[in-house]
Design an enzyme around this catalytic site. Sequence first.
Site, PDB file in Angstrom:
ATOM      1  N   TYR A 109       0.852  -1.194   0.000  1.00 36.28           N
ATOM      2  CA  TYR A 109       0.000   0.000   0.000  1.00 36.28           C
ATOM      3  C   TYR A 109       0.880   1.234   0.000  1.00 36.28           C
ATOM      4  O   TYR A 109       1.855   1.301   0.752  1.00 36.28           O
ATOM      5  CB  TYR A 109      -0.910   0.031   1.236  1.00 36.28           C
ATOM      6  CG  TYR A 109      -2.333  -0.305   0.878  1.00 36.28           C
ATOM      7  CD1 TYR A 109      -3.033   0.478  -0.034  1.00 36.28           C
ATOM      8  CD2 TYR A 109      -2.983  -1.407   1.432  1.00 36.28           C
ATOM      9  CE1 TYR A 109      -4.332   0.176  -0.383  1.00 36.28           C
ATOM     10  CE2 TYR A 109      -4.287  -1.714   1.087  1.00 36.28           C
ATOM     11  CZ  TYR A 109      -4.958  -0.923   0.171  1.00 36.28           C
ATOM     12  OH  TYR A 109      -6.244  -1.222  -0.184  1.00 36.28           O
ATOM     13  N   GLU A 114      -0.599   4.733  -0.367  1.00 33.76           N
ATOM     14  CA  GLU A 114      -1.478   5.903  -0.523  1.00 33.76           C
ATOM     15  C   GLU A 114      -0.668   7.183  -0.337  1.00 33.76           C
ATOM     16  O   GLU A 114       0.160   7.279   0.578  1.00 33.76           O
ATOM     17  CB  GLU A 114      -2.627   5.842   0.483  1.00 33.76           C
ATOM     18  CG  GLU A 114      -3.685   4.841   0.054  1.00 33.76           C
ATOM     19  CD  GLU A 114      -4.838   4.731   1.024  1.00 33.76           C
ATOM     20  OE1 GLU A 114      -4.829   5.411   2.053  1.00 33.76           O
ATOM     21  OE2 GLU A 114      -5.752   3.946   0.729  1.00 33.76           O
ATOM     22  N   ASP A 144      -7.085  13.329 -24.913  1.00 30.47           N
ATOM     23  CA  ASP A 144      -6.966  11.925 -24.508  1.00 30.47           C
ATOM     24  C   ASP A 144      -6.281  11.181 -25.649  1.00 30.47           C
ATOM     25  O   ASP A 144      -6.897  10.922 -26.691  1.00 30.47           O
ATOM     26  CB  ASP A 144      -8.379  11.375 -24.245  1.00 30.47           C
ATOM     27  CG  ASP A 144      -8.377   9.900 -23.882  1.00 30.47           C
ATOM     28  OD1 ASP A 144      -7.331   9.241 -24.015  1.00 30.47           O
ATOM     29  OD2 ASP A 144      -9.447   9.400 -23.468  1.00 30.47           O
ATOM     30  N   THR A 149      -3.976   6.037 -21.733  1.00 29.79           N
ATOM     31  CA  THR A 149      -3.746   4.709 -21.175  1.00 29.79           C
ATOM     32  C   THR A 149      -2.334   4.319 -21.584  1.00 29.79           C
ATOM     33  O   THR A 149      -1.720   4.951 -22.451  1.00 29.79           O
ATOM     34  CB  THR A 149      -4.751   3.673 -21.729  1.00 29.79           C
ATOM     35  OG1 THR A 149      -4.748   3.748 -23.147  1.00 29.79           O
ATOM     36  CG2 THR A 149      -6.145   3.935 -21.190  1.00 29.79           C
ATOM     37  N   LYS A 187      -2.066   0.532 -24.928  1.00 30.35           N
ATOM     38  CA  LYS A 187      -2.492   0.400 -26.324  1.00 30.35           C
ATOM     39  C   LYS A 187      -1.247   0.492 -27.214  1.00 30.35           C
ATOM     40  O   LYS A 187      -0.384  -0.367 -27.103  1.00 30.35           O
ATOM     41  CB  LYS A 187      -3.557   1.450 -26.639  1.00 30.35           C
ATOM     42  CG  LYS A 187      -4.831   1.242 -25.778  1.00 30.35           C
ATOM     43  CD  LYS A 187      -5.960   2.164 -26.181  1.00 30.35           C
ATOM     44  CE  LYS A 187      -7.230   1.856 -25.429  1.00 30.35           C
ATOM     45  NZ  LYS A 187      -7.400   2.600 -24.174  1.00 30.35           N
ATOM     46  N   ARG A 206      -1.791  -2.408 -18.405  1.00 32.85           N
ATOM     47  CA  ARG A 206      -3.113  -1.759 -18.367  1.00 32.85           C
ATOM     48  C   ARG A 206      -3.069  -0.743 -17.247  1.00 32.85           C
ATOM     49  O   ARG A 206      -3.043  -1.106 -16.065  1.00 32.85           O
ATOM     50  CB  ARG A 206      -4.204  -2.778 -18.074  1.00 32.85           C
ATOM     51  CG  ARG A 206      -4.370  -3.795 -19.156  1.00 32.85           C
ATOM     52  CD  ARG A 206      -5.662  -4.522 -18.966  1.00 32.85           C
ATOM     53  NE  ARG A 206      -6.727  -3.712 -19.468  1.00 32.85           N
ATOM     54  CZ  ARG A 206      -7.276  -3.871 -20.674  1.00 32.85           C
ATOM     55  NH1 ARG A 206      -6.834  -4.803 -21.476  1.00 32.85           N
ATOM     56  NH2 ARG A 206      -8.257  -3.104 -21.068  1.00 32.85           N
TER      57      ARG A 206
HETATM   58  N1  DSN Z   1     -11.963   0.045 -24.793  1.00 34.04           N
HETATM   59  C1  DSN Z   1     -11.108   0.993 -25.441  1.00 34.04           C
HETATM   60  C2  DSN Z   1     -11.073   0.794 -26.901  1.00 34.04           C
HETATM   61  O1  DSN Z   1     -11.174  -0.338 -27.313  1.00 34.04           O
HETATM   62  O2  DSN Z   1     -10.925   1.737 -27.654  1.00 34.04           O
HETATM   63  C3  DSN Z   1     -11.444   2.372 -25.085  1.00 34.04           C
HETATM   64  O3  DSN Z   1     -11.630   2.455 -23.701  1.00 34.04           O
END
Ligand code: DSN
Length: 414
Positions: A46, A48, A196, A222, A225, A231
């Site tokens: 933890y 925090e 984003d 994120t 990707k 993730r």
């Molecule tokens: N689930 C993602 C996507 O496939 O684009 C976006 O959050």
Amino acid sequence: MKDKKIEKLIKLEQKRQRETLTLIPSENLVSGDVLEALGSELTNKYAEGYPRARYYGGNQYIDEIEEEARARALKLFKLQPKKWSVNVQPYSGSPANLAVLLALVPLGEKIMGMRLDMGGHLTHGHKVSLTGKAWTSVQYDIDRKTEVLDYSQILELAKKEMPKLIIAGFTAYPRTIDFKKFREIADAVGVYLMVDISHIAGLVAGGAHPSPFPWADVVTTTTHKTLRGPRSAMIFANRESKIAAANNVDIAKAIDKAVFPGLQGGPHMNQVAAIAVAMKEADSPKFKKYALQVVKNSKALAAELIGSGWRLVSGGSDNHLILIDVAEKGIGGKEASERLEKSGIIANKNTIPYDPRTPVDPSGIRLGTPTLTTRGMKEKEMKIVAKLITDVLLKNKNVSREVLKLCKKFPIKI
Ligand code: DSN
């Protein structure tokens, strides 16, 4: 693993990933080092708070890991710590976006993002998302005829609605985004620009898509990707934001406070360590080459699909993704993705702009090249993939054997 049931299911999933062609543009394959960090004892801790200011003891190594992750993230995107801060604690993209809104827009006030069915995201103000319930949301479209962004329409809507924050960055937009134009729109109404880049972060890092950093007040992404990390997610805040200064807001502090304690408890330090690993991996000539190849592959796949008679939304691709209007050939998106899956081609059904069908059975399928590019495939293989897709959907063939052959030729290396 002692838990044989879960071990077996993990092995089956590994085999599925090895023996199918993943064309989902938001997925990718991580390195062994990223997996190792994710599966490490850091998950036991933890922490925090933030480095050097924690609510629990025993965080001396955790602090160093988080500081390293932050430094590497800033370096990857060529940002000066004096000008930009980064928060690496968001559990994933949705809480990251929520945290930005919580930090910068009073509840109930207006935000403006692109509609989900045009290629936006749930957390950009969709009515079923908290972002569309806790804030008043107005949504922009894309141009019906060209199927690309119409910046003058977005400007008009911004002037009419006067939102407090404008969101750019999409999940199903196959074209280059002009962030400067979005800045001009935000400036015309004197509000925050949040970008984003979850889908294109790896392309931005590798120089295969223009960077939003010269223009944005806040950038979220994120990390799993095109960036090929765990993730997780990050929020970058522009310490020199004129809008924040005009509103008397310390933007970095406000965002940190919104992430913790505003929305989250203890950060997942195994994810934070894996972000650090991924940032270093992405900060290399090899990754730059990868990012450029993702785009080359997407363009090659798009060209071949068009050559086979498919209608692509906006007529092509500038980034890592493609939207095929399968309904134009009399096939529903649901049926198309199911038929492809039977042959080992994994794609996702997706709405297309102004879709007359429903999101559960839309008119399109969304394809992306990040995973196949990680496996080492190039333009030559994209031609094969396009032919396989066409054979399945237009000629009713099962191409499982050809898919397996291609997968074996390009094994997943971690
Ligand atoms: N689930 C993602 C996507 O496939 O684009 C976006 O959050």
